[in-house]
Design a protein around this motif. Structure first.
Motif, PDB file in Angstrom:
ATOM      1  N   PRO A 177       0.808  -1.235   0.000  1.00 24.50           N
ATOM      2  CA  PRO A 177       0.000   0.000   0.000  1.00 24.50           C
ATOM      3  C   PRO A 177       0.835   1.276   0.000  1.00 24.50           C
ATOM      4  N   ALA A 178       1.991   1.244   0.632  1.00 22.04           N
ATOM      5  CA  ALA A 178       2.826   2.448   0.713  1.00 22.04           C
ATOM      6  C   ALA A 178       3.372   2.867  -0.646  1.00 22.04           C
ATOM      7  N   LEU A 179       3.452   1.923  -1.597  1.00 21.84           N
ATOM      8  CA  LEU A 179       4.015   2.225  -2.904  1.00 21.84           C
ATOM      9  C   LEU A 179       2.961   2.296  -4.014  1.00 21.84           C
ATOM     10  N   THR A 180       1.721   2.018  -3.682  1.00 27.96           N
ATOM     11  CA  THR A 180       0.689   1.949  -4.716  1.00 27.96           C
ATOM     12  C   THR A 180       0.502   3.282  -5.429  1.00 27.96           C
TER      13      THR A 180
ATOM     14  N   ASN B 149      -5.515   0.916 -19.965  1.00 28.29           N
ATOM     15  CA  ASN B 149      -6.340  -0.028 -19.198  1.00 28.29           C
ATOM     16  C   ASN B 149      -5.795  -0.276 -17.799  1.00 28.29           C
ATOM     17  N   LEU B 150      -5.429   0.784 -17.097  1.00 28.38           N
ATOM     18  CA  LEU B 150      -4.909   0.645 -15.739  1.00 28.38           C
ATOM     19  C   LEU B 150      -6.041   0.300 -14.778  1.00 28.38           C
ATOM     20  N   VAL B 151      -5.852  -0.775 -14.041  1.00 31.95           N
ATOM     21  CA  VAL B 151      -6.837  -1.234 -13.053  1.00 31.95           C
ATOM     22  C   VAL B 151      -6.145  -1.332 -11.698  1.00 31.95           C
ATOM     23  N   VAL B 152      -6.772  -0.763 -10.667  1.00 29.42           N
ATOM     24  CA  VAL B 152      -6.218  -0.812  -9.306  1.00 29.42           C
ATOM     25  C   VAL B 152      -7.293  -1.373  -8.374  1.00 29.42           C
ATOM     26  N   VAL B 153      -6.956  -2.429  -7.666  1.00 24.85           N
ATOM     27  CA  VAL B 153      -7.873  -3.034  -6.700  1.00 24.85           C
ATOM     28  C   VAL B 153      -7.162  -3.064  -5.353  1.00 24.85           C
ATOM     29  N   LYS B 154      -7.675  -2.301  -4.408  1.00 26.26           N
ATOM     30  CA  LYS B 154      -7.042  -2.175  -3.106  1.00 26.26           C
ATOM     31  C   LYS B 154      -7.174  -3.463  -2.287  1.00 26.26           C
ATOM     32  N   SER B 155      -6.101  -3.829  -1.631  1.00 25.98           N
ATOM     33  CA  SER B 155      -6.064  -4.946  -0.664  1.00 25.98           C
ATOM     34  C   SER B 155      -6.627  -6.238  -1.248  1.00 25.98           C
TER      35      SER B 155
ATOM     36  N   ARG C 251      -0.099 -13.125  -0.626  1.00 28.17           N
ATOM     37  CA  ARG C 251       1.121 -13.876  -0.940  1.00 28.17           C
ATOM     38  C   ARG C 251       1.822 -13.346  -2.199  1.00 28.17           C
ATOM     39  N   PRO C 252       2.347 -12.155  -2.179  1.00 29.27           N
ATOM     40  CA  PRO C 252       2.428 -11.219  -1.052  1.00 29.27           C
ATOM     41  C   PRO C 252       1.150 -10.395  -0.901  1.00 29.27           C
ATOM     42  N   ASP C 253       0.923  -9.911   0.302  1.00 30.09           N
ATOM     43  CA  ASP C 253      -0.248  -9.081   0.567  1.00 30.09           C
ATOM     44  C   ASP C 253      -0.026  -7.684  -0.003  1.00 30.09           C
ATOM     45  N   GLY C 254      -1.080  -7.100  -0.510  1.00 33.75           N
ATOM     46  CA  GLY C 254      -0.968  -5.753  -1.050  1.00 33.75           C
ATOM     47  C   GLY C 254      -2.086  -5.452  -2.015  1.00 33.75           C
ATOM     48  N   ASP C 255      -1.879  -4.418  -2.802  1.00 35.03           N
ATOM     49  CA  ASP C 255      -2.862  -3.993  -3.791  1.00 35.03           C
ATOM     50  C   ASP C 255      -2.541  -4.636  -5.146  1.00 35.03           C
ATOM     51  N   ALA C 256      -3.581  -4.936  -5.895  1.00 38.36           N
ATOM     52  CA  ALA C 256      -3.411  -5.558  -7.212  1.00 38.36           C
ATOM     53  C   ALA C 256      -3.553  -4.495  -8.293  1.00 38.36           C
TER      54      ALA C 256
ATOM     55  N   ILE D   1       9.257  -2.576  -6.627  1.00 40.99           N
ATOM     56  CA  ILE D   1       8.075  -3.441  -6.663  1.00 40.99           C
ATOM     57  C   ILE D   1       8.479  -4.907  -6.747  1.00 40.99           C
ATOM     58  N   ASP D   2       9.587  -5.197  -7.457  1.00 40.45           N
ATOM     59  CA  ASP D   2      10.032  -6.588  -7.570  1.00 40.45           C
ATOM     60  C   ASP D   2      10.547  -7.130  -6.250  1.00 40.45           C
ATOM     61  N   ARG D   3      10.975  -6.247  -5.347  1.00 41.87           N
ATOM     62  CA  ARG D   3      11.496  -6.694  -4.044  1.00 41.87           C
ATOM     63  C   ARG D   3      10.409  -6.762  -2.971  1.00 41.87           C
ATOM     64  N   SER D   4       9.515  -5.798  -2.958  1.00 44.23           N
ATOM     65  CA  SER D   4       8.485  -5.761  -1.913  1.00 44.23           C
ATOM     66  C   SER D   4       7.152  -6.335  -2.384  1.00 44.23           C
ATOM     67  N   GLY D   5       7.002  -6.557  -3.676  1.00 43.66           N
ATOM     68  CA  GLY D   5       5.771  -7.132  -4.219  1.00 43.66           C
ATOM     69  C   GLY D   5       6.096  -8.129  -5.305  1.00 43.66           C
ATOM     70  N   SER D   6       5.462  -7.988  -6.446  1.00 37.84           N
ATOM     71  CA  SER D   6       5.760  -8.886  -7.571  1.00 37.84           C
ATOM     72  C   SER D   6       5.326  -8.226  -8.874  1.00 37.84           C
ATOM     73  N   ILE D   7       5.960  -8.689  -9.979  1.00 38.78           N
ATOM     74  CA  ILE D   7       5.645  -8.186 -11.311  1.00 38.78           C
ATOM     75  C   ILE D   7       5.547  -9.387 -12.245  1.00 38.78           C
ATOM     76  N   ALA D   8       4.447  -9.498 -12.947  1.00 38.47           N
ATOM     77  CA  ALA D   8       4.281 -10.542 -13.970  1.00 38.47           C
ATOM     78  C   ALA D   8       4.027  -9.857 -15.304  1.00 38.47           C
TER      79      ALA D   8
END
Length: 317
Positions: free
Chosen positions: A12-15, A30-36, A40-45, A67-74
């Motif tokens: 959330p701090a980086l969203t 087509n940017l989509v943001v879904v909070k919480s 695994r990892p927890d965060g915003d999508a 983002i690659d360290r604290s979250g994930s990127i596909a």
């Protein structure tokens, strides 16, 4: 239309920083943001589509944010999209920005091919056997078939990428796979050729010394270097631009598998001079392909970056 789809999980701090960076780029759609929404990892999508030429910059920005360290990127390719807005954006962009390769995807593909399952070694052995039949029967068609079956180019490109990135483990694994792959292929093919000779299965022309196929393989010269160098360039460019037909042409233009087959056949028929010539041909082609692969990767990356910067400058201005 060349688009890339990004799926991210951000803390959330980086969203908000991530959203600001993405919305500031007009080539992000087509940017989509879904909070919480993520676990695994927890965060915003977050999800978005990016014009392929801009994907390198977007990915670099996500890396800078961590983002690659604290979250994930596909990252996935978008096979098809229907959007008039996207078509307008694409038509307004220079072709360089539309079709620039995503280097992370190119390198990921090379790394994926550089995994040496048992089938890698099995295909090398089978390719060596097919090549030996082609040599003993003077069949150029079978030589081409052996080239297509051989999987050694994946190890060669993986080794080149390892040298380019300074990854010693990848270089070591690639060279080990080539060594442990060609040695059993030569040994098994040698046994097969010896049995064929004992049974008299070789062609009459081959037995009389008329061996146009093997003479072409075991005679390394200036043209061998030229063909290997050109094939190395085409191979890397075809991987970069996902041109499978051009990559197939590389497989059937470099005599690595036929050279390994000819080593075995020449030893079985006690032609030591031809065996030595084939060994030199094999080593020469592998070395040239690796060196040219490294140089082409670096040069191509530099050319595309410079062209992208020049194309982006007017639009940014």
């Amino acid at each position: 239309m060349d688009l890339v789809h990004f799926r991210m999980v951000t803390p959330p701090a980086l969203t908000q920083q991530t959203v600001d960076m993405l919305t500031a780029d007009g080539r992000v759609l087509n940017l989509v943001v879904v909070k919480s929404a993520a676990q695994r990892p927890d965060g915003d999508a977050l999800e978005c589509d990016v014009m392929k030429g801009a994907a390198n910059g977007v990915l670099a920005g996500l890396h800078r944010l961590g983002i690659d360290r604290s979250g994930s990127i596909a990252v996935d390719d978008v096979d098809m999209m229907f959007s008039q807005r996207a078509e307008r954006i694409e038509s307004d962009q220079p072709r360089t920005l539309v079709h620039a390769p995503l280097w992370a995807a190119v390198e990921a593909h090379i790394r994926a091919e550089g995994t040496y399952l048992p089938s890698f070694y099995l295909f090398l052995v089978i390719a060596g056997l097919i090549g030996s039949v082609g040599i003993m029967t003077n069949s150029q068609i079978l030589i081409v078939a052996a080239m297509v079956v051989g999987p050694e180019y994946s190890a060669i490109t993986s080794t080149a990428l390892g040298l380019d990135r300074g990854n010693r483990r990848r270089v070591r694994d690639g060279l080990r796979a080539l060594t442990l792959g060609f040695l059993p292929a030569i040994v098994v093919t040698l046994g097969f050729a010896a049995l064929a000779r004992a049974a008299g299965f070789q062609s009459e022309a081959f037995d009389l010394g008329l061996r146009p196929v093997s003479h072409l393989i075991n005679s390394p010269d200036f043209f061998s270097v030229v063909v290997a160098a050109l094939a190395g360039v085409v191979g890397i460019v075809s991987l970069t631009e996902a041109r499978s037909s051009a990559l197939l042409g590389v497989f059937i233009s470099v005599t690595t598998i036929p050279a390994a087959s000819d080593i075995a056949v020449s030893i079985a028929f006690a032609d030591w001079h031809e065996a030595w010539g084939s060994l030199v041909q094999l080593l020469l082609n592998i070395v040239v392909l690796v060196i040219v692969g490294v140089l082409t990767l670096r040069l191509q990356r530099r050319i595309w970056r410079r062209a992208t910067r020049r194309a982006a400058a007017p639009s940014q201005a």
